[in-house]
Design a protein around this motif. Structure first.
Motif, PDB file in Angstrom:
ATOM      1  N   GLY A  64     -37.574 -24.425   1.480  1.00 55.23           N
ATOM      2  CA  GLY A  64     -38.079 -24.150   2.827  1.00 55.23           C
ATOM      3  C   GLY A  64     -37.982 -25.348   3.748  1.00 55.23           C
ATOM      4  O   GLY A  64     -37.783 -25.197   4.958  1.00 55.23           O
ATOM      5  N   ASN A  74     -43.860 -19.377   1.418  1.00 56.17           N
ATOM      6  CA  ASN A  74     -42.547 -20.022   1.365  1.00 56.17           C
ATOM      7  C   ASN A  74     -41.427 -18.989   1.351  1.00 56.17           C
ATOM      8  O   ASN A  74     -40.389 -19.175   1.987  1.00 56.17           O
ATOM      9  CB  ASN A  74     -42.432 -20.913   0.127  1.00 56.17           C
ATOM     10  N   GLY A  97     -38.633 -25.802   9.083  1.00 47.72           N
ATOM     11  CA  GLY A  97     -39.396 -25.751   7.839  1.00 47.72           C
ATOM     12  C   GLY A  97     -40.288 -26.966   7.696  1.00 47.72           C
ATOM     13  O   GLY A  97     -39.880 -28.092   7.994  1.00 47.72           O
TER      14      GLY A  97
END
Length: 134
Positions: free
Chosen positions: A61, A124, A67
């Motif tokens: 991620g 995630n 992210g």
């Protein structure tokens, strides 16, 4: 080629580390803790599966645009080293906590931390697109 070799070596070492960490807590705890039973082993194995899934999905991620890690202890952009240390610390912490608690509290301890890791992995998975088809 040197970069590929280094990346491949890191992945192999990471995979071996994952196998050891997934397998180690339950037998070690069973040998060290009083009154450790099958339920405790199953809980430790579930946590030992949920934790690396969270760590590896976090790593993936972080490569996505925008992210970031939401755990304030790790910071928004932890390195692979930070994630590996978190993995080790969480594995040891879970097992030590389980060993120190009486049976009833140990079950709650396991359920709580499995839930934390499952939630983190779910979050995630949404970030990295594993669940786009649902």
């Amino acid at each position: 080629i040197a970069m590929w070799h280094t990346e491949c070596s890191i992945r192999i070492i990471g995979l071996l580390f994952a196998v050891v960490l997934c397998a180690a807590p339950a037998p070690a705890a069973a040998a060290l803790c009083e009154a450790w039973d099958t339920t405790d082993t199953v809980m430790a194995a579930a946590y030992g599966t949920a934790l690396p899934t969270d760590i590896l999905s976090t790593r993936r991620g972080l490569k996505e645009p925008g992210g970031r890690e939401l755990n304030p202890v790790l910071g928004q952009s932890p390195s692979d080293r930070d994630l590996a240390f978190a993995w080790l610390a969480a594995s040891v912490g879970y097992t030590a906590g389980a060993c120190l608690l009486p049976k009833r509290q140990r079950e709650w301890w396991g359920a709580f931390w499995i839930g934390v890791e499952a939630h983190a992995t779910w979050r995630n998975a949404l970030t990295i697109g594993w669940l786009r088809t649902f």
